[in-house]
Design a protein around this motif. Structure first.
Motif, PDB file in Angstrom:
ATOM      1  N   GLY A   7      -2.441  81.312 -23.430  1.00 32.04           N
ATOM      2  CA  GLY A   7      -1.312  80.695 -22.747  1.00 32.04           C
ATOM      3  C   GLY A   7      -0.089  81.599 -22.705  1.00 32.04           C
ATOM      4  N   ALA A   8      -0.301  82.916 -22.805  1.00 35.67           N
ATOM      5  CA  ALA A   8       0.812  83.871 -22.887  1.00 35.67           C
ATOM      6  C   ALA A   8       1.659  83.924 -21.626  1.00 35.67           C
ATOM      7  N   THR A   9       1.103  83.483 -20.489  1.00 38.22           N
ATOM      8  CA  THR A   9       1.870  83.526 -19.240  1.00 38.22           C
ATOM      9  C   THR A   9       2.629  82.231 -18.975  1.00 38.22           C
ATOM     10  N   GLY A  10       2.518  81.265 -19.879  1.00 39.94           N
ATOM     11  CA  GLY A  10       3.215  79.995 -19.712  1.00 39.94           C
ATOM     12  C   GLY A  10       4.630  80.035 -20.266  1.00 39.94           C
ATOM     13  N   ARG A  11       5.322  78.920 -20.171  1.00 37.62           N
ATOM     14  CA  ARG A  11       6.734  78.875 -20.579  1.00 37.62           C
ATOM     15  C   ARG A  11       6.893  79.113 -22.083  1.00 37.62           C
ATOM     16  N   VAL A  12       6.210  78.321 -22.888  1.00 36.53           N
ATOM     17  CA  VAL A  12       6.320  78.486 -24.342  1.00 36.53           C
ATOM     18  C   VAL A  12       5.622  79.768 -24.780  1.00 36.53           C
ATOM     19  N   GLY A  13       4.456  80.037 -24.244  1.00 40.14           N
ATOM     20  CA  GLY A  13       3.702  81.217 -24.622  1.00 40.14           C
ATOM     21  C   GLY A  13       4.431  82.513 -24.337  1.00 40.14           C
ATOM     22  N   GLY A  14       5.170  82.561 -23.247  1.00 37.33           N
ATOM     23  CA  GLY A  14       5.917  83.760 -22.906  1.00 37.33           C
ATOM     24  C   GLY A  14       6.975  84.098 -23.936  1.00 37.33           C
ATOM     25  N   LEU A  17       5.164  85.357 -27.093  1.00 41.56           N
ATOM     26  CA  LEU A  17       4.686  86.714 -26.872  1.00 41.56           C
ATOM     27  C   LEU A  17       5.807  87.731 -27.084  1.00 41.56           C
ATOM     28  N   ALA A  18       6.949  87.491 -26.459  1.00 41.61           N
ATOM     29  CA  ALA A  18       8.069  88.430 -26.568  1.00 41.61           C
ATOM     30  C   ALA A  18       8.530  88.586 -28.016  1.00 41.61           C
ATOM     31  N   THR A  19       8.622  87.471 -28.737  1.00 43.53           N
ATOM     32  CA  THR A  19       9.077  87.520 -30.130  1.00 43.53           C
ATOM     33  C   THR A  19       8.079  88.249 -31.020  1.00 43.53           C
ATOM     34  N   ALA A  20       6.801  87.950 -30.840  1.00 47.12           N
ATOM     35  CA  ALA A  20       5.763  88.581 -31.660  1.00 47.12           C
ATOM     36  C   ALA A  20       5.740  90.096 -31.451  1.00 47.12           C
ATOM     37  N   LEU A  21       5.906  90.523 -30.212  1.00 55.69           N
ATOM     38  CA  LEU A  21       5.906  91.954 -29.917  1.00 55.69           C
ATOM     39  C   LEU A  21       7.150  92.629 -30.488  1.00 55.69           C
ATOM     40  N   GLN A  22       8.290  91.974 -30.373  1.00 56.21           N
ATOM     41  CA  GLN A  22       9.532  92.525 -30.931  1.00 56.21           C
ATOM     42  C   GLN A  22       9.439  92.680 -32.443  1.00 56.21           C
ATOM     43  N   ASP A  23       8.676  91.778 -33.074  1.00 63.50           N
ATOM     44  CA  ASP A  23       8.516  91.829 -34.528  1.00 63.50           C
ATOM     45  C   ASP A  23       7.431  92.811 -34.967  1.00 63.50           C
ATOM     46  N   HIS A  25       4.117  92.788 -34.220  1.00 61.98           N
ATOM     47  CA  HIS A  25       2.742  92.317 -34.363  1.00 61.98           C
ATOM     48  C   HIS A  25       1.867  92.894 -33.248  1.00 61.98           C
ATOM     49  N   HIS A  26       0.593  93.023 -33.532  1.00 59.59           N
ATOM     50  CA  HIS A  26      -0.372  93.408 -32.502  1.00 59.59           C
ATOM     51  C   HIS A  26      -0.878  92.117 -31.851  1.00 59.59           C
ATOM     52  N   VAL A  27      -0.676  92.000 -30.558  1.00 53.61           N
ATOM     53  CA  VAL A  27      -0.994  90.757 -29.860  1.00 53.61           C
ATOM     54  C   VAL A  27      -2.085  91.001 -28.825  1.00 53.61           C
ATOM     55  N   THR A  28      -3.108  90.168 -28.861  1.00 59.48           N
ATOM     56  CA  THR A  28      -4.124  90.132 -27.807  1.00 59.48           C
ATOM     57  C   THR A  28      -3.891  88.886 -26.981  1.00 59.48           C
ATOM     58  N   ALA A  29      -3.719  89.058 -25.696  1.00 57.24           N
ATOM     59  CA  ALA A  29      -3.492  87.924 -24.793  1.00 57.24           C
ATOM     60  C   ALA A  29      -4.653  87.831 -23.815  1.00 57.24           C
ATOM     61  N   LEU A  30      -5.334  86.701 -23.827  1.00 52.35           N
ATOM     62  CA  LEU A  30      -6.400  86.448 -22.853  1.00 52.35           C
ATOM     63  C   LEU A  30      -5.787  85.724 -21.669  1.00 52.35           C
ATOM     64  N   VAL A  31      -5.836  86.344 -20.493  1.00 50.84           N
ATOM     65  CA  VAL A  31      -5.168  85.777 -19.324  1.00 50.84           C
ATOM     66  C   VAL A  31      -6.084  85.824 -18.107  1.00 50.84           C
ATOM     67  N   TYR A 192       6.199  79.746 -33.537  1.00 49.63           N
ATOM     68  CA  TYR A 192       6.043  81.110 -34.046  1.00 49.63           C
ATOM     69  C   TYR A 192       6.334  81.180 -35.548  1.00 49.63           C
ATOM     70  N   SER A 193       7.325  80.422 -35.998  1.00 52.25           N
ATOM     71  CA  SER A 193       7.709  80.457 -37.414  1.00 52.25           C
ATOM     72  C   SER A 193       6.578  79.990 -38.326  1.00 52.25           C
ATOM     73  N   LEU A 194       5.667  79.182 -37.791  1.00 55.31           N
ATOM     74  CA  LEU A 194       4.574  78.648 -38.599  1.00 55.31           C
ATOM     75  C   LEU A 194       3.561  79.725 -39.002  1.00 55.31           C
ATOM     76  N   LEU A 195       3.604  80.883 -38.325  1.00 52.65           N
ATOM     77  CA  LEU A 195       2.709  81.980 -38.702  1.00 52.65           C
ATOM     78  C   LEU A 195       2.967  82.440 -40.131  1.00 52.65           C
TER      79      LEU A 195
END
Length: 209
Positions: A7-14, A17-23, A25-31, A192-195
């Protein structure tokens, strides 16, 4: 952390994604639509974008391989995408030994305060006349609850785009009293904080201002 985001292209997912990358993390997005994330891939070397669909088990298995945690902000897509896709997520995670999954649901699947034996969408507490989306989220909740995974379902109420305030109320299994809305950025931030939190494992969490 190796994070898989559905869901990386959705409103919440976007936002996640931005926060995880800024922090870092290595992110895999299935789109399904690669073009929507090309600009992110060019900007961040730690983003892997995979073309695929949550309805295809092989695609999901490929995405989850090597993951530390999974976040799903998938919606219902007006059909059965959610209830058909969650079993693939569960199976892939179990095969790979991945325990942690955080999903975004809806306040409709929280317990009703007026009729505690019912979920909100089943009771007079809900103002929505159409229940199709809530029924899909209910199926996803039931599927996750039957697993041994460390799942959490974040359940926002009315979800305008809004701004990041950083201040909101959360409650296990119920919507905070008189909660009427919560912005997309704040929902993403809490999810995201729940990670990095051990709270709300195997629970639904209501979130609202």
């Amino acid at each position: 952390m190796n994070l898989v985001l559905f869901g990386a292209t959705g409103r919440v997912g976007g936002h996640i994604l931005a926060t995880a990358l800024q922090d870092g993390h290595h992110v895999t997005a299935l789109v399904r639509t690669m073009e929507k994330l090309v600009h992110h891939q060019n900007q961040w070397g730690n983003l892997r974008v995979l073309p695929g669909n949550v309805l295809d088990l092989a695609d999901v298995q490929r995405a989850v391989k090597g993951a530390d945690a999974v976040i799903s902000t998938l919606g219902t897509d007006g059909g059965t995408t959610l209830s058909d896709g969650i079993p693939h997520l569960v199976r892939a995670m179990e095969q790979e030994g991945v325990k942690r999954i955080i999903t975004v649901g809806t306040a409709g699947i929280l317990q009703s305060r007026t009729s505690p034996e019912l979920l909100r969408y089943q009771s007079s507490e809900s103002k929505r006349k159409l229940t199709r989306a809530a029924e899909e989220h209910h199926k996803a909740y039931t599927l996750l609850a039957q697993t041994e995974l460390d799942w959490t379902i974040v359940c926002p109420t009315y979800l305008p785009d809004g701004t990041l305030l950083g201040s909101y109320r959360v409650e296990r299994d119920f919507l905070p009293v008189d909660g009427a809305e919560i912005s997309v950025p704040d929902t993403a931030a809490f999810t995201y904080s729940l990670l990095s939190s051990g709270e709300y494992i195997r629970s639904r969490v209501g979130i609202a201002y």
